[in-house]
Design a protein around this motif. Sequence first.
Motif, PDB file in Angstrom:
ATOM      1  N   LEU A 198      24.930  25.641   7.638  1.00 49.81           N
ATOM      2  CA  LEU A 198      24.560  26.868   8.344  1.00 49.81           C
ATOM      3  C   LEU A 198      24.085  26.585   9.766  1.00 49.81           C
ATOM      4  CD1 LEU A 198      22.681  28.632   5.427  1.00 49.81           C
ATOM      5  CD2 LEU A 198      24.966  29.160   6.296  1.00 49.81           C
ATOM      6  N   SER A 237      21.897  34.515   7.002  1.00 54.82           N
ATOM      7  CA  SER A 237      22.528  33.275   7.458  1.00 54.82           C
ATOM      8  C   SER A 237      23.922  33.120   6.865  1.00 54.82           C
ATOM      9  CB  SER A 237      21.673  32.067   7.071  1.00 54.82           C
ATOM     10  OG  SER A 237      20.462  32.063   7.774  1.00 54.82           O
ATOM     11  N   HIS A 238      24.041  33.350   5.565  1.00 49.56           N
ATOM     12  CA  HIS A 238      25.360  33.220   4.932  1.00 49.56           C
ATOM     13  C   HIS A 238      26.312  34.310   5.400  1.00 49.56           C
ATOM     14  CE1 HIS A 238      24.572  29.834   2.369  1.00 49.56           C
ATOM     15  NE2 HIS A 238      23.451  30.388   1.949  1.00 49.56           N
ATOM     16  N   THR A 257      21.422  23.883   3.962  1.00 52.70           N
ATOM     17  CA  THR A 257      21.063  24.339   5.307  1.00 52.70           C
ATOM     18  C   THR A 257      21.911  23.726   6.414  1.00 52.70           C
ATOM     19  OG1 THR A 257      19.329  22.651   5.372  1.00 52.70           O
ATOM     20  CG2 THR A 257      18.666  24.876   4.724  1.00 52.70           C
ATOM     21  N   ALA A 299      18.181  34.027   4.139  1.00 54.37           N
ATOM     22  CA  ALA A 299      19.278  33.267   3.522  1.00 54.37           C
ATOM     23  C   ALA A 299      20.526  34.140   3.440  1.00 54.37           C
ATOM     24  CB  ALA A 299      18.860  32.783   2.128  1.00 54.37           C
ATOM     25  N   TYR A 323      21.390  24.630  10.607  1.00 64.21           N
ATOM     26  CA  TYR A 323      19.959  24.361  10.730  1.00 64.21           C
ATOM     27  C   TYR A 323      19.707  22.858  10.764  1.00 64.21           C
ATOM     28  CZ  TYR A 323      19.313  29.266   9.558  1.00 64.21           C
ATOM     29  OH  TYR A 323      19.354  30.627   9.565  1.00 64.21           O
ATOM     30  N   CYS A 350      26.404  35.693   8.319  1.00 64.31           N
ATOM     31  CA  CYS A 350      26.822  35.428   9.703  1.00 64.31           C
ATOM     32  C   CYS A 350      27.634  34.151   9.858  1.00 64.31           C
ATOM     33  CB  CYS A 350      25.595  35.343  10.611  1.00 64.31           C
ATOM     34  SG  CYS A 350      24.741  36.909  10.808  1.00 64.31           S
ATOM     35  N   VAL A 351      27.379  33.140   9.027  1.00 59.59           N
ATOM     36  CA  VAL A 351      28.006  31.838   9.247  1.00 59.59           C
ATOM     37  C   VAL A 351      29.211  31.615   8.353  1.00 59.59           C
ATOM     38  CG1 VAL A 351      27.645  29.335   9.204  1.00 59.59           C
ATOM     39  CG2 VAL A 351      25.861  30.830  10.093  1.00 59.59           C
ATOM     40  N   ASP A 352      29.005  31.562   7.037  1.00 54.94           N
ATOM     41  CA  ASP A 352      30.137  31.180   6.189  1.00 54.94           C
ATOM     42  C   ASP A 352      30.823  32.360   5.501  1.00 54.94           C
ATOM     43  OD1 ASP A 352      28.387  31.755   4.088  1.00 54.94           O
ATOM     44  OD2 ASP A 352      27.995  29.661   3.642  1.00 54.94           O
TER      45      ASP A 352
END
Length: 113
Positions: free
Chosen positions: A29, A77-78, A26, A74, A31, A80-82
Amino acid sequence: MIILLWEGVMPLGTLLFSPEYATVGTRPLGYPDYFAYALIICKVLGVVAISYPKTSAKLKEWAYAGLTFNLIFAFISHACVDKNIGFMLMPLVILGILAVSYVYNNKIQHNKV
């Protein structure tokens, strides 16, 4: 069984035996650390509710819903971020397994009645 291992045993094992790794998934990401601990607790409680045969149907529905939201977010999040395709696909695979579990759990419950 896969849901029990992936969403219950692995996070709880990490928290109990390697707590320094509890936030590895997390933190990158963005968080806060406490979010990882909240996720672990919710995942374990959800898996217990789904796995325990005497859990009420309503509580099982909530547990399935909570785990579903967890896996969808999840993926988001992945994405958009990594943008790592492996990290993006894994929650979707587990979500598919969770969906199969949900369908068959409902069939089993309706056959008991």
